[in-house]
Design a protein around this motif. Structure first.
Motif, short mmCIF file in Angstrom:
data_model
loop_
_atom_site.label_atom_id
_atom_site.label_comp_id
_atom_site.label_asym_id
_atom_site.label_seq_id
_atom_site.Cartn_x
_atom_site.Cartn_y
_atom_site.Cartn_z
N LEU A 138 0.82 -1.20 0.00
CA LEU A 138 0.00 0.00 0.00
C LEU A 138 0.86 1.26 0.00
N LEU A 176 2.32 1.75 -3.46
CA LEU A 176 1.25 2.11 -4.39
C LEU A 176 0.78 3.55 -4.16
N LEU A 177 0.61 3.90 -2.90
CA LEU A 177 0.17 5.27 -2.61
C LEU A 177 1.19 6.28 -3.10
N GLN A 236 3.20 5.96 -5.63
CA GLN A 236 3.31 6.03 -7.09
C GLN A 236 2.03 6.49 -7.76
#
Lengths: 471, 212
Positions: free
Chosen positions: B151, B154-155, B157
């Protein structure tokens, strides 16, 4: 006839059915029994027969067996013979194996197969033997499978395949039974076809309705600035070598990363030599370069495609020939079959005098860059910039930290950060495209979070009893 | 069997392999600068062999699938399709002055090969999402760490979340990649190199003794 015979290499006593010598590992099956009966040629050496030790007199005072033609002349003292072996009278010398104690007048008439066999036995002694257990295992397998040529061939191939593919036994971790995964471990959750539909609907929604803020900001990972600076420093006369290591399968992501870098390279007016080790690589490169060429002025575009681009084409051979590009690129690089690019040939020849000023590896997987760093860079000492997918980034970051990579541009974030450094005014269509891509990334991020949440809820309900609720 | 199966030939091949490997290693370590032309010649031979092996592979594929068609083996229409496609691409590339850049070749690449490969690879996204559903679990062993790391990256990027993240989380993600992840990957690189060396040595030594 005795039930054992001596090894032609070390003299160790072996059972007649043994496939390998228990002393040195010699493959005893290779001895041509039809040509040279083993018992006749390699009699068991009696203890002390050569070392002169005093031994109890045998029941039958037969003279000790003398070594024959194939007995190793410099073999150490013979190991003790099996006491269970009945003492046989010395076998008569074979007609083709004259006694080595006295020079044989017909030594030059030894058949060629025997000479080859002898050479083979001596050569084998240079390699240390396998452990006893491995020899027993091999001998057992060899006894179970008679040496039919075809079967040996298949077995050989299987053995080599297993040997290469086998895991290195580092840890003996206990194997978990296959059916012990609980629902909480993801073992019992059924495959959910609705996830696929959710993805399709989400992507359609992004394409039709999705939007994002006009200004898209992304995290610039280390390496982008360094790559931009290195390309900025290229002079118009310099030669940059490009290894194209991705094809259409991964072009969806890779083109986003590679496009701003290629555009920057074209603007630098340096000469680019493009090669690929993938069959689809050259065509993929041509398409991206054409797209990058649309972003520059017609004059720059004409100059690039007419004189600054050299399409080296497809280079077979994988990693084994990469070193040739480091040592002698003029030999290794293929040139167009039509011979129309005389300038290109000259550019490649220039690489013979001096290595390229810069190398760029466009790769979807980290291995493409690692091969170059291992096989080519130590030879030509050229700075390397990696332009890779987001998945390859973590594996390549150590190379950036160690200085082997001069720059690293990875993933959509890297490509976007690079494009922002190019400081080019985007057209409205490009801006719209950026917004759609950013919106798609936003949606997919929240989709991942949603699915992880649903999966946890489903597992929790199965474990704790919410009526087996599953989304 | 032909002599190629005889151990003596194996020995010869093994000796040649070892000799070439020794030459290349000595050249890599720059023990003998005079070896450079020799290794360049060897690399050139490897390139030629690779090209020939490619042709041999193509010939083998054609031979195997033509025989499957002749014998009416299972799924022989697919074999016929494969041979037909191969011949079509070969003719498209060899007839006409354009070669690999001929219009028909370009069309085949743009309309068939490119979209086909991209479609197959796009399925990866669906697999990732299904994996998120099935395996990103808080109550799995180490699942919390994997979920948190996934997470966070992902957050970081994702455009919408990156602007909203506090700087301390951005620094944390950078630190994670620069220290623990990098240390682990360096270990993997070293371990992979040592394992490859071990496999090569085992292959050479066991090959030399075990089977003659």
């Amino acid at each position: 006839m005795s039930s054992t015979f001596g090894c032609p290499h070390c003299g160790h006593s072996n059972a007649v059915e043994a496939a390998f010598c228990g002393g040195c590992g010699t493959n005893l099956q290779e001895i041509d029994a039809a040509l040279l009966p083993a018992d006749d040629l390699f009699p068991v050496k009696k203890k002390g027969a050569e070392s002169g030790e005093s031994t109890p007199p045998p029941a039958d005072p037969a003279p000790p067996a003398e070594p024959t033609a194939l007995t190793e002349p410099t073999a150490p003292e013979a190991p003790p013979a099996d006491p269970a072996v009945p003492k046989a009278s010395p076998p008569p010398p074979a007609p083709d194996a004259p006694d080595r104690a006295k020079p044989a007048p017909d030594a030059d008439r030894v058949p060629l197969p025997m000479l080859l066999s002898r050479f083979q036995q001596e050569w084998r002694g240079a390699v240390p033997p396998l452990p006893e257990e491995a020899l027993q295992d091999l001998a057992k397998r060899a006894v179970q499978q008679p040496p039919s040529p075809e079967r040996m061939d298949d077995e050989e191939r299987r053995r080599l395949r297993n040997l290469i593919n086998e895991d290195i036994p580092l840890l003996d971790l206990p194997q978990r039974p296959a059916n012990t995964q609980s629902a909480a471990q993801g073992g019992e959750l059924p495959r959910q076809p609705w996830i696929g539909w959710l993805v399709v609907v989400s992507l359609l929604a992004v394409l039709l309705l999705g939007d994002a803020p006009a200004t898209v900001t992304v995290h610039a990972w280390p390496g982008v600035e360094e790559a931009h600076t290195a390309i900025n420093q290229l002079s118009p006369e310099s030669v940059a070598l490009i290894n194209w290591a991705y094809d259409p399968a991964t072009a969806g992501e890779m083109d986003l990363v590679a496009l701003p870098v290629m555009e920057h390279l074209i603007r630098s007016q340096s000469r680019l030599v493009v090669i690929s080790q993938l069959p689809g690589g050259p065509a993929t490169a041509r398409r991206l370069m054409a797209r990058a060429g649309q972003q520059i002025s017609p004059q720059e575009r004409a100059a690039f495609f007419d004189s600054n681009l050299v399409e080296g084409g497809f280079l077979p051979g994988g990693a084994s020939v990469l070193a040739l590009l480091g040592q002698d690129p003029a030999t290794g690089l293929p040139v167009d079959a039509q011979g129309s690019q005389t300038d290109g040939r000259l550019a490649i020849t220039r690489l013979e005098q001096a290595p390229p000023a810069l190398t760029l590896v466009f790769a979807a997987q980290a291995e493409g860059v690692q091969r170059w760093l291992e096989q080519v860079q130590p030879l030509n000492r050229t700075p390397v910039i990696a332009v890779v997918s987001g998945a390859a980034d973590p594996a390549l970051r150590p190379y950036l930290e160690s200085g082997q990579l001069a720059g690293l541009v990875s993933g959509y974030s890297g490509g976007l950060a690079y494009e922002q450094r190019n400081a080019r005014n985007l057209s409205r269509a490009e801006e719209r495209l950026h917004q759609q891509r950013s919106a798609a990334r936003n949606w997919l991020l929240w989709l991942v979070i949603l699915l992880a949440l649903l999966g946890n809820l489903a597992a929790h309900s199965t474990e704790r009893g919410w009526g087996g609720w599953r989304p | 069997m032909p002599p190629a199966q005889s151990p003596w030939i194996y020995r010869l091949g093994l000796t040649l392999t070892a000799a070439v490997a020794a030459l290349v290693l000595m050249d890599r370590f720059q023990l003998l600068p005079a070896l450079r032309p020799v290794t360049t010649l060897l690399y050139g031979w490897a390139l030629l062999l690779a090209a020939f092996a490619l042709l041999l592979g193509i010939g083998n594929v054609v031979w195997v699938h033509v025989r499957r068609v002749q014998q009416g083996a299972a799924e022989w229409p697919l074999s016929l399709l494969l041979v037909g496609s191969l011949l079509l691409v070969f003719l498209a590339g060899s007839i006409g002055p354009g070669g690999a850049t001929a219009p028909l070749m370009e069309w085949l690449f743009s309309a068939l090969i490119g979209p086909g490969q991209a479609t197959l690879f796009a399925l990866t996204g669906v697999f990732v999402l299904i994996a998120a559903y099935r395996y990103l679990r808080l109550d799995r062993a180490d699942g919390l760490w994997i979920l948190a790391g996934t997470l966070l990256v992902l957050l970081l990027q994702t455009p919408s979340s990156y602007a909203a993240l506090p700087p301390v989380l951005v620094d944390l993600a950078d630190w994670l990649l620069d220290w623990p992840v990098m240390a682990a990957l360096r270990g993997v690189l070293l371990g992979g190199g040592l394992a490859a060396l071990l496999v090569i040595l085992r292959l050479l030594v066991q090959r030399g003794v075990g089977r003659g």
